[in-house]
Design an enzyme around this catalytic site. Structure first.
Site, mmCIF file in Angstrom:
data_model
loop_
_atom_site.group_PDB
_atom_site.id
_atom_site.type_symbol
_atom_site.label_atom_id
_atom_site.label_comp_id
_atom_site.label_asym_id
_atom_site.label_seq_id
_atom_site.Cartn_x
_atom_site.Cartn_y
_atom_site.Cartn_z
ATOM 1 N N TRP A 1 30.651 -31.406 -55.430
ATOM 2 C CA TRP A 1 31.484 -31.670 -54.240
ATOM 3 C C TRP A 1 31.697 -30.421 -53.398
ATOM 4 O O TRP A 1 32.202 -30.517 -52.280
ATOM 5 C CB TRP A 1 32.854 -32.217 -54.663
ATOM 6 C CG TRP A 1 32.845 -33.599 -55.242
ATOM 7 C CD1 TRP A 1 31.754 -34.403 -55.459
ATOM 8 C CD2 TRP A 1 33.988 -34.356 -55.659
ATOM 9 N NE1 TRP A 1 32.153 -35.605 -56.000
ATOM 10 C CE2 TRP A 1 33.527 -35.607 -56.125
ATOM 11 C CE3 TRP A 1 35.363 -34.100 -55.696
ATOM 12 C CZ2 TRP A 1 34.389 -36.588 -56.616
ATOM 13 C CZ3 TRP A 1 36.222 -35.086 -56.177
ATOM 14 C CH2 TRP A 1 35.727 -36.319 -56.631
ATOM 15 N N LYS A 2 31.391 -29.268 -53.930
ATOM 16 C CA LYS A 2 31.658 -27.993 -53.235
ATOM 17 C C LYS A 2 33.131 -27.931 -52.814
ATOM 18 O O LYS A 2 33.976 -28.478 -53.515
ATOM 19 C CB LYS A 2 30.710 -27.814 -52.045
ATOM 20 C CG LYS A 2 29.257 -28.119 -52.413
ATOM 21 C CD LYS A 2 28.282 -27.647 -51.399
ATOM 22 C CE LYS A 2 26.892 -28.138 -51.776
ATOM 23 N NZ LYS A 2 25.843 -27.485 -51.055
ATOM 24 N N GLU B 1 24.955 -20.756 -53.440
ATOM 25 C CA GLU B 1 26.061 -20.342 -52.555
ATOM 26 C C GLU B 1 26.907 -19.261 -53.216
ATOM 27 O O GLU B 1 27.427 -18.368 -52.546
ATOM 28 C CB GLU B 1 26.903 -21.579 -52.160
ATOM 29 C CG GLU B 1 26.135 -22.458 -51.182
ATOM 30 C CD GLU B 1 26.495 -23.931 -51.206
ATOM 31 O OE1 GLU B 1 27.539 -24.305 -51.764
ATOM 32 O OE2 GLU B 1 25.699 -24.728 -50.655
ATOM 33 N N GLU C 1 16.969 -25.704 -57.745
ATOM 34 C CA GLU C 1 17.454 -25.957 -56.384
ATOM 35 C C GLU C 1 16.802 -24.967 -55.420
ATOM 36 O O GLU C 1 17.325 -23.855 -55.230
ATOM 37 C CB GLU C 1 18.974 -25.798 -56.322
ATOM 38 C CG GLU C 1 19.717 -26.754 -57.226
ATOM 39 C CD GLU C 1 21.105 -27.088 -56.667
ATOM 40 O OE1 GLU C 1 21.408 -28.266 -56.542
ATOM 41 O OE2 GLU C 1 21.848 -26.147 -56.338
ATOM 42 N N GLY D 1 24.511 -32.563 -53.655
ATOM 43 C CA GLY D 1 25.606 -31.987 -52.880
ATOM 44 C C GLY D 1 26.157 -33.000 -51.891
ATOM 45 O O GLY D 1 26.966 -33.865 -52.234
ATOM 46 N N GLY D 2 25.700 -32.933 -50.637
ATOM 47 C CA GLY D 2 26.235 -33.760 -49.552
ATOM 48 C C GLY D 2 26.352 -35.238 -49.907
ATOM 49 O O GLY D 2 27.384 -35.873 -49.669
#
Ligand code: PEP
Length: 254
Positions: A10-11, A98, A168, A235-236
């Protein structure tokens, strides 16, 4: 047969209420899903203690997205592996690109984080992958091999059994550009060969290797149909209930 896993990252998204509602929806979906796929929701720290109490499905787990390399003490703002474990979470992502690029996390630090997570009985989702310039120069195999060898330095076979690898490619994360299924398969096959050299064939055959990078319902079936792709780190698309559940369903037939 290796485990099939779909993990959501979900970051830094979702307030507490939004996150609980999404986690409940995914849990409801998983209560009816009999495909044997395991789901891991890697949420911000604030959600962990709540979502672990609401899960009712058998195959759904919670994970954090980072942990400190320190045990405890005067490290303002940090969250330890022991704290994560105390929420009922079972996993932690380590080495996300990230974290590597925005917070300067290097291979040595990641190795410390992996060791401390495993020592606290957490399972690790370790991320590796090359940036665009490394792909364009044809250096991607060397880059990923070095990331893996450094991250797992000093980690025993019995500890390694608690590690999932996520390939990734950084150029595919959040960009909408996905690695082709052939590109994913060739890198996953290569990663398995690196693991074989480090931990032997039996373990490399069992190691779960996820693909991450703009994975969505329209490409997940094809990616997951590849021999060495055991699922995805999403992710998104993990923020949208429908998309995430469709991705979980895309294992049908594998
Ligand atoms: C990720 O951040 O781990 C990721 C795979 O993101 P996205 O799916 O949005 O590319």
């Amino acid at each position: 047969m290796r485990r099939k896993i779909v993990a959501g990252n979900w970051k830094m998204n979702m307030n507490l209420q939004e996150g609980l509602s999404l986690a409940k929806a995914v849990d409801n979906f998983m209560q009816k899903n009999e495909s044997g796929v395991e789901v891991i929701l890697c949420t911000p720290f604030i959600h962990l203690a709540h979502i672990t109490t609401l899960f009712k499905a058998d195959n759904i787990y919670a994970g954090a997205q980072n942990c400190s390399n320190m045990d405890s003490g005067a490290y303002t703002g940090e969250i330890s592996a022991k704290m994560i474990k105390s929420t009922g979470a079972q996993y932690v992502i380590i080495g996300h690109s990230e974290r590597r690029s925005y917070y300067n996390e290097n291979d040595e630090l990641l190795n410390e984080k992996i060791i401390i997570a495993l020592n606290n009985d957490l399972k690790v989702i370790f991320c590796c992958g090359e940036v665009l310039s490394e792909r364009e120069k044809g250096e991607y195999y060397e880059v990923v091999k070095a990331q893996i060898e450094k991250a797992f330095s000093g980690i025993s076979l019995s500890d390694f059994r608690n590690i999932i690898i996520a390939y990734e490619p950084v150029w595919a994360i959040g960009t909408g550009v996905t690695a082709s299924s052939a590109q994913a398969q060739e890198m996953h096959f290569f990663i398995r060969s690196v693991i074989e050299k480090m931990y032997g064939k039996e373990q490399s055959d069992k190691t779960v290797i996820l693909y991450g990078g703009s994975c969505k319902p329209s490409n997940s079936s094809e990616l997951f149909s590849m021999n060495d792709v055991d699922g995805g780190l999403i992710g998104g698309a993990s923020l949208k209930e429908d998309d995430f559940c469709k991705i979980i369903e895309s294992f049908k037939g594998k």
